[in-house]
Design a protein around this motif. Sequence first.
Motif, PDB file in Angstrom:
ATOM      1  N   TYR A  82      24.207 -32.662  21.112  1.00  0.00           N
ATOM      2  CA  TYR A  82      24.292 -34.119  21.174  1.00  0.00           C
ATOM      3  C   TYR A  82      25.655 -34.551  20.657  1.00  0.00           C
ATOM      4  O   TYR A  82      26.109 -34.081  19.613  1.00  0.00           O
ATOM      5  CB  TYR A  82      23.195 -34.760  20.323  1.00  0.00           C
ATOM      6  CG  TYR A  82      23.268 -36.267  20.292  1.00  0.00           C
ATOM      7  CD1 TYR A  82      22.785 -37.022  21.356  1.00  0.00           C
ATOM      8  CD2 TYR A  82      23.841 -36.933  19.221  1.00  0.00           C
ATOM      9  CE1 TYR A  82      22.864 -38.412  21.347  1.00  0.00           C
ATOM     10  CE2 TYR A  82      23.930 -38.311  19.196  1.00  0.00           C
ATOM     11  CZ  TYR A  82      23.439 -39.044  20.261  1.00  0.00           C
ATOM     12  OH  TYR A  82      23.520 -40.416  20.245  1.00  0.00           O
ATOM     13  N   VAL A  88      28.886 -45.213  26.556  1.00  0.00           N
ATOM     14  CA  VAL A  88      28.086 -44.252  27.316  1.00  0.00           C
ATOM     15  C   VAL A  88      28.320 -44.392  28.814  1.00  0.00           C
ATOM     16  O   VAL A  88      28.452 -43.399  29.530  1.00  0.00           O
ATOM     17  CB  VAL A  88      26.586 -44.419  26.975  1.00  0.00           C
ATOM     18  CG1 VAL A  88      25.703 -43.630  27.927  1.00  0.00           C
ATOM     19  CG2 VAL A  88      26.337 -44.005  25.532  1.00  0.00           C
ATOM     20  N   SER A 113      19.387 -46.263  20.805  1.00  0.00           N
ATOM     21  CA  SER A 113      20.535 -45.578  21.398  1.00  0.00           C
ATOM     22  C   SER A 113      20.593 -45.843  22.897  1.00  0.00           C
ATOM     23  O   SER A 113      19.598 -46.186  23.529  1.00  0.00           O
ATOM     24  CB  SER A 113      20.426 -44.069  21.177  1.00  0.00           C
ATOM     25  OG  SER A 113      21.567 -43.390  21.675  1.00  0.00           O
ATOM     26  N   ASP A 115      21.915 -43.453  25.987  1.00  0.00           N
ATOM     27  CA  ASP A 115      22.439 -42.122  26.192  1.00  0.00           C
ATOM     28  C   ASP A 115      22.165 -41.601  27.598  1.00  0.00           C
ATOM     29  O   ASP A 115      21.407 -42.197  28.354  1.00  0.00           O
ATOM     30  CB  ASP A 115      21.930 -41.142  25.133  1.00  0.00           C
ATOM     31  CG  ASP A 115      20.430 -41.163  24.955  1.00  0.00           C
ATOM     32  OD1 ASP A 115      20.014 -41.167  23.787  1.00  0.00           O
ATOM     33  OD2 ASP A 115      19.691 -41.166  25.941  1.00  0.00           O
ATOM     34  N   SER A 127      23.867 -34.031  25.634  1.00  0.00           N
ATOM     35  CA  SER A 127      23.442 -35.426  25.571  1.00  0.00           C
ATOM     36  C   SER A 127      24.571 -36.214  24.924  1.00  0.00           C
ATOM     37  O   SER A 127      25.135 -35.786  23.910  1.00  0.00           O
ATOM     38  CB  SER A 127      22.176 -35.574  24.736  1.00  0.00           C
ATOM     39  OG  SER A 127      21.114 -34.853  25.328  1.00  0.00           O
ATOM     40  N   GLY A 129      25.493 -40.105  23.549  1.00  0.00           N
ATOM     41  CA  GLY A 129      24.856 -41.380  23.254  1.00  0.00           C
ATOM     42  C   GLY A 129      25.513 -42.133  22.123  1.00  0.00           C
ATOM     43  O   GLY A 129      26.467 -41.661  21.491  1.00  0.00           O
TER      44      GLY A 129
END
Length: 137
Positions: A82, A88, A113, A115, A127, A129
């Motif tokens: 992450y 984003v 968030s 993401d 990921s 985010g």
Amino acid sequence: MAGTGDGRPSVFPTLLYADAKAAIRQLTEAFGFTELSVYEDEGGGVAHAELVQGNGAVMLGSKGTGSAFDKAMEGSGPVGVYVVVDDVDAHHRRAVEQGAEILMPPTDQDYGSRDYMARDIEGTIWSFGTYAPETGA
């Protein structure tokens, strides 16, 4: 747990790739990482590389080097990483433009968030985010 005390991250995901040079290209071009260092071995493979994103970083290298870490990682599967990003949607657009495999488009999450999720060329799940947990450090 002691941190570095100087603002540097104290946790670094460490990944091995069959084609580490291609992975570095994708991570920099599609996902916006910056090369901090890349050290090649005698055969032209990536012995060790460090890529940064914001105040975090990942370390990576080539599979098949015979190092202790390479041997320990044999048979391991892809992992998930992450990464906190400010925008984003802009980050996602860049990844799409570079042909990254998108698994989930930018999505607002119940915990606040925004993401999205992508898979890199060797299966690692990334990921990106806006959620940045407070670590107390």
